[in-house]
Every structure is written in C-alpha cells, then in structure tokens.
Design an enzyme around this catalytic site. Structure first.
Site, PDB file in Angstrom:
ATOM      1  N   MET A 151       0.823  -1.204   0.000  1.00 21.65           N
ATOM      2  CA  MET A 151       0.000   0.000   0.000  1.00 21.65           C
ATOM      3  C   MET A 151       0.859   1.257   0.000  1.00 21.65           C
ATOM      4  SD  MET A 151      -3.036   1.225  -0.152  1.00 21.65           S
ATOM      5  CE  MET A 151      -4.173  -0.082   0.318  1.00 21.65           C
ATOM      6  N   HIS A 185      -7.955   6.980   2.890  1.00 17.48           N
ATOM      7  CA  HIS A 185      -7.976   5.535   2.687  1.00 17.48           C
ATOM      8  C   HIS A 185      -7.879   5.207   1.203  1.00 17.48           C
ATOM      9  CE1 HIS A 185     -10.603   1.639   2.726  1.00 17.48           C
ATOM     10  NE2 HIS A 185      -9.317   1.361   2.641  1.00 17.48           N
TER      11      HIS A 185
END
Length: 718
Positions: free
Chosen positions: A328, A454
């Site tokens: 990520m 996010h």
C-alpha cells in the site's frame, strides 16, 4: 446562432465552427442542435455556398458528445420510450439532412470527437483528423448504458463493415489517429496547421459528393444479414459472449447487436428509425440512468471538489511523506511521484524502504514495456522517491500518510515520530481502512490537522480514495486532503468517522455474507458464481483470500479490544475466520485459503471446503444468493446514511462502485434500492431476515422512508 460561428469565404466554402459558450469542450446541448439545423438549411438552400467544412472553435476538441445531464434525468422524469424517441428523432433527422443536402461537407476534426461528436463526423462526406495522439474518435455510448442514437450503429458498419464496427460499438473504445485511419474511421490524418485547408480543398474538389450508402446498389462491406460470411461469429457467438460477460444485467450490448443486425439489412432511413427505437428504450430505462448518474455526473462532481469546504485557498502537496513501504505505501508513493510530487518513503530499516521503492520502479518499468512511458520519464519519476529509515527527512513535508499495520499501537508510534519533525502547518493522514480516525487522532498533538485518507489496493489501478473526517478535523485539513487526491487524479468521497467508515463496512457485509453462506452449507461455487452473475467484480470467498483472513482476524480482535458493539464484531462470519486462521489458510499470500493456488495452474476452490462445511442437499436458487449478496450491502449502505457516516447518496454510490466493485449496472448501493423501489427493497429484506437472520431487518428509519417513497437521490426538476 450562439453555438456556431458561420462564415462563407470567397470561393463559396462555408466554415461551420462549433463553439458552445461557457463549456471547456463542445457538447450537444439543445441550442447546438437547433443551430445545426439552421446551418444545414443555409448550406442546402443558399445558392452561393458550394460546400461546408465543420470544425470546432475549441482548442484540442471537436465535440465530446451529448450532455449527459440532459439524459440522466429521463428515467426519473418518467420519460417513456415513445417520448424519448420523438426527441431523438429530431437530432437524427438533422444529421440525415446534412448528408443529403446535395453539397459536399467535410469534418475537420481538431481533437476529441466522441459519441454524438463522431456521429456528426460520420454524417459528413469526408473526415480529416489532426495527427495528435490526444485526438481520439469513437462511440462510447455503451459505457453509459446507451447505444449511439445519431446514426452511429448504422453509418459506421456501412463505412468500415460490421466485423470492424461491432467491437468498437460494444466496447466503446477511444481510437487514436493512426488506427482510425487504418480501419477507415477517418479518411486522412494531417498536422494541425494543415487540417482546415485539407478539408476545404476536398470540398472544392468533390462537388458531387454523397454518402456511399446513398448510391444505388450499395452493399455493406463484408455483407449483412444471416447469410453474411461473418454472421455466425459476429452475431451468433456475439450474443452468447455478451450474455456470458454481462449476465443480462446490461441491456445496451444486446440492443447494439440487435440494432446492427436489423438495421444493416434495411435502407438507411429505415435503419435510422430502428436505431432511434432501441436508443429510446435504453434511455427510458433504469440502467442507463444508474450508469450516467454515478459513473459520470456524480463521479465528475466529486473530482471537481463537490465536497471541498468553500473559501479555503488551494494548497498543493509539493513534498509527501509515506510511512510504511509495503504494497500500500509503495503504491501511494508511486502515485504521488507520477503526479510530480517529491516523496520520502520510510520503513523500519533501509532495506525495507528500498524494497518499497523497487516496487515503484517495477510499476514504472511495466509502463515502459507497454509503451506508455519512456525510459527517461520513468527514471525522472523514480528519482522523486527517496527511500529511508530516517523520520528526520519528513521535515518540509506538506502531508504525511501512514500505511503501516492495522494496529493502534503501531500507528500511535508512527504518529508521534512523524509529528516530532513536521512543520506546524503539515497534515497527517492515516491510510487505515477500519480504525476510527478520532481514536487515532487522540495520539496526535494536533488533531485538527489529522484526517483519514484511505486508498484501495492496488493503488495504481484503483481510482477511489475515501477521505475520513474525525471529530476534530478542521475544514482546512479536509480541503487540503481533497487537493492532494485531485493531484493524484483520483476520485474522492468524504465520509464521517465510524468503525470501518463506509466502504469497509459495506465490503465486510459482502464477504461476511459469503462466509455465512459457506457455513450454512451452500455450495461454494454457487456463492462465487451468483456473485459474478450479479455483477460483482470478484466472488466473496475469492476477494477475502485477496485481502487475507489474518487481516480479517486482526480487525475483529481490534474491535473487541476497543469495546465496540456486537454489530461491529461480524459475529456470523467470525467462526469461519477463526477456523481458517487456525488452519493457516490465510489466503493467496499463504498459497491457500478458500481457494488453492497451484504453481502450475489457475486457482481453484479448495476441495477440503466440503469436509469443513458439508453441502446441503437442497441448494437455494442463484437468484436468492444474488439477492442476499446485493441486499446486505445496500442495507449496510442505508445504515451508514442513517447514521451520518456517509452524508450523500452520490458518495455512497460512487464509493461502492469504484471502491469495492459493486455492480455498476445498479448505479451503486443506494441506487439499487431506488431501482428496486424502496418498498420492494424493504419487503425483500424482511423476507431475507425471516430466513437468514436479523442482520437483514430494515430499521424504522428506512421503513419510514419507504412508506413516504423518500428517495436518497434528489428528484429532478420536472
């Protein structure tokens, strides 16, 4: 005429320059349609005019197609197919009048010509396109649940043949100049400074021009009808392939196949009426409304900053800190570097940070291989990422995003270390997908500058970013977070703080229902196939393997430790998650989960599932499984709206479709409820609750809305 500049030169060539006011790109608005009708009559009737060149007054763009805002409200305004047909017939007739005006007409295409814009070009007798890779032509209507309604399904097959035209119509692909010339979509490509002159010279040299399909004896290239050599592959196989790909959820591909098949066997005027009938049926249906509203109108509004607080000056990120160089974190670093932002990528040691940067360079190398980047550009982008283990290098960062493990203690440690060196104006963001932002912000010395950002994995391909506002997050912090998302050219939705926020709550409802079905004895293949037939991008068991079952356990364990209510503990899926963690079947990363992952073949459902969860003798229907998987997500989205976690139906729908792969034909979770009808949805949830448990029981708030038919999206003005 306020949308067209019209002038006739000394040799009788009319220059028709489309320039819709107050629009960055020309689109077919009602005024343009009216003005074009007037132009066609002037060219036809004025004796001194020998022909016309249609071009654009906008730099870099011809006409981008219809204004979807005019189309998106048709279904909600109860526009019938007959009403839609009557309105579209007018525009279709104008284009037909253009090509039969008796004088040569050329299109000088200076940039993007899509949808109705390219249909206008098709109605011209000659098409010359600027030699610029940014200039594309095509008919993308299928992507909004429609088919071309201005002759595209009939003129393009007559121009280049059915075999070449159908894939373009069914895929909605944008075609660049070289390919457009090769397959016959345009007649020439020239440099920008020769564009108009080339079109004008053709008009003067071809006074008797007419369309090939208006010449007696014309036949569609390659043939048409059931006896055409390609009929079995283009139509027979095409219909089966379309149904297999879309499971009947998207009516536009089937309508395109039927429209082309029927229309190409008829004279052009009759064929155009066939096309208008199919177009009107699609426009008056819910799927086109859903696709246009969510994936174009609301998505574009979000990208333009619909949720950005007013009155706060833009503040671009020049230097970004990313803490955590895993999949990520490295993905975020890559996206920022591509956007021109300097990145400091931090991990526990230099080797881990360098490994993260290597992932960035790997992504860039893939783009070079595909011809999307040069070696020099890739090197310049990679040079923007600095891998380190030193928090001191965060000094000077405008924004820091942490992307470490979903454990409160780990994140708290990162917050303290980063804030020790950050400037007073810097923003700190957590990439958490489940931990409440307000709780994490309690570890911050400046909670007003703390926010959730996010991202979704893989970051380089997923377009959505969920921006989470904590109780103390300042409006300026939200504004600057949205500025950052815009820099990355991603689509933001804004939600309020809650365990799991919005997308994770809906996503967990989906995968948990899949696990609950498995435990009940529903065949795993039925669960997965029903999800795909519903239009989900991946089945619930397969996608749980991708995100990993140990992560699911950590999320539940953290929720228990935080003392969250039972509704947040995912109780009907928890036993399955525990069992698979005990077995070490943690998902794809472990090489085993609900699926097995052989080295020499494709993944397949683990044969041991039937030993753990014996399959019932009597299985539910595919429709029942579909309903459970879709309704549980839509119901969770409605709960999020009720609780104020998500504050707009537009954000709820965009987030579901772009973030978790909710079927786009529905328009999103709340659009699904509206498409079913609120009362029908509540009744279906009650039926499912009676059979499968209280998690399906609608709230009193939703029942009241259903009783009053109080929809989630604003009603259009009649």
């Amino acid at each position: 005429m306020n949308t067209i500049d019209f002038e006739v030169d000394a040799e009788g060539v009319a220059r028709v320059s489309i320039n819709v006011p107050d629009r960055p790109m020309n689109v077919f608005v009602p005024d343009l349609v009216a003005d074009l009708a007037e132009v066609v009559q002037r060219v036809r009737q004025q004796g001194g005019i020998r022909g016309a060149v249609i071009t654009s007054g906008k730099r870099g763009g011809f006409v981008a197609g219809a204004d979807l805002k005019d189309f998106v409200t048709a279904y909600d305004r109860n526009v019938t197919a007959e009403m839609a047909r009557d309105s579209v017939l007018q525009a279709s007739k104008i284009l037909r009048d253009l090509e039969t005006c008796g004088k040569p007409v050329a299109a000088a295409i200076n940039g993007v010509a899509l949808g109705g814009g390219y249909e206008l070009c098709l109605a011209c007798h000659y098409r010359v396109l600027v030699d610029d890779p940014r200039a594309v032509v095509g008919l993308p209507e299928v992507t909004v649940g429609l088919l071309p309604g201005g002759g595209g399904t009939q003129r393009l097959p007559r121009l280049i043949g059915i075999e070449r035209a159908l894939p373009l119509l069914l895929e909605g692909r944008h075609v660049k100049p070289a390919e457009a010339l090769r397959i016959g979509m345009v007649d020439a490509i020239v440099p920008a400074d020769q564009l108009y002159a080339t079109a004008r010279a053709w008009v003067l040299a071809n006074p008797g021009a007419c369309q090939p399909w208006d010449v007696k004896g014309f036949r569609v290239p390659g043939g048409a009808g059931p006896l055409a050599p390609h009929a079995m592959t283009t139509f027979g196989v095409g219909v089966a392939a379309s149904h297999g790909r879309h499971s009947g959820n998207y009516p536009a591909p089937a309508a395109i196949l039927s429209c082309v098949y029927e229309g190409t066997q008829l004279p052009i005027d009759a064929a155009l009426r066939v096309e208008v009938n199919y177009f009107a049926t699609l426009l008056s249906g819910p799927v086109a409304r859903n696709l246009m509203r969510t994936l174009f109108v609301n998505k574009l509004a979000a990208e333009k900053g619909a949720a950005r607080p007013a009155g706060i000056p833009p503040k671009p990120v020049c230097k970004l800190g990313v803490v955590g160089a895993g999949m990520m974190g490295s993905g975020i670093a890559h996206a920022a570097a591509v956007a021109g932002i300097e990145v400091v990528l931090i991990d526990v040691d230099l080797a881990a940070a360098e490994k993260g940067k290597a992932r960035c360079t790997g992504l860039l190398a893939r783009e070079v291989t595909k011809g999307r980047l040069t070696d020099v550009s890739a090197e310049e982008i990679a040079a923007r990422v600095r891998a380190t283990d030193a928090f001191a290098l965060l000094d000077g960062c405008d924004l820091v995003v942490e992307a470490v493990f979903e454990q409160r203690e780990v994140k708290a440690d990162v917050i303290r270390k980063a804030e020790a060196v950050l400037s007073p104006s810097a923003v700190f963001a957590s990439n958490t997908s489940t931990l409440p932002i307000t709780g994490l912000a309690s570890e911050s010395a400046r909670p007003a500058q703390f926010i959730g950002i996010h991202f979704f994995s893989p970051v380089d391909r997923m377009p959505l970013v969920e921006v989470i506002v904590g109780k103390e997050t300042a409006p300026a912090t939200l504004a600057h977070a949205l500025d950052f998302v815009r820099q990355l050219r991603k689509t933001p939705i804004v939600v309020n703080d809650s365990p799991g926020f919005y997308t994770s709550r809906v996503f967990c409802a989906y995968i948990d229902e899949g696990m609950a079905m498995l435990a009940e004895g529903i065949a795993p293949a039925l669960i997965e196939n029903a999800a795909k037939q519903a239009g989900m991008s991946t089945g619930p068991l397969a996608v749980t393997d991708e995100v990993s079952l140990d992560l699911q356990k950590r999320v539940i364990d953290q929720a228990v430790a935080d003392g969250l209510p039972a509704s947040s503990l995912r109780q009907h899926a928890q036993p399955v998650i525990e069992k698979f963690n005990t077995l070490g079947r943690l998902g794809r990363k472990a090489g085993k989960g609900f699926y097995s992952y052989p080295d020499d073949s494709r993944k397949r459902l683990w044969t041991g599932l039937s030993d753990l969860y014996p399959v019932q003798v009597v299985q539910p229907s595919v429709e029942d499984v579909r309903s459970r998987l879709l309704c549980i997500q839509a119901l969770e989205a409605a709960r999020c709206l009720e609780e104020g976690v998500v504050t707009s139906a537009a954000d709820a729908d965009v987030g579901a479709v772009l973030g978790i792969g909710f079927p786009s034909w529905t328009g999103g979770t709340l659009s699904l409820i509206e498409t079913m009808g609120l009362e029908a949805f509540v009744a279906e949830c009650d039926r499912l609750a009676d059979r499968h448990g209280a998690r399906f029981r609608p709230s009193g708030w939703l029942r009241r809305r259903a009783g009053a038919n109080d929809r989630f999206h604003p009603r259009p003005v009649q």
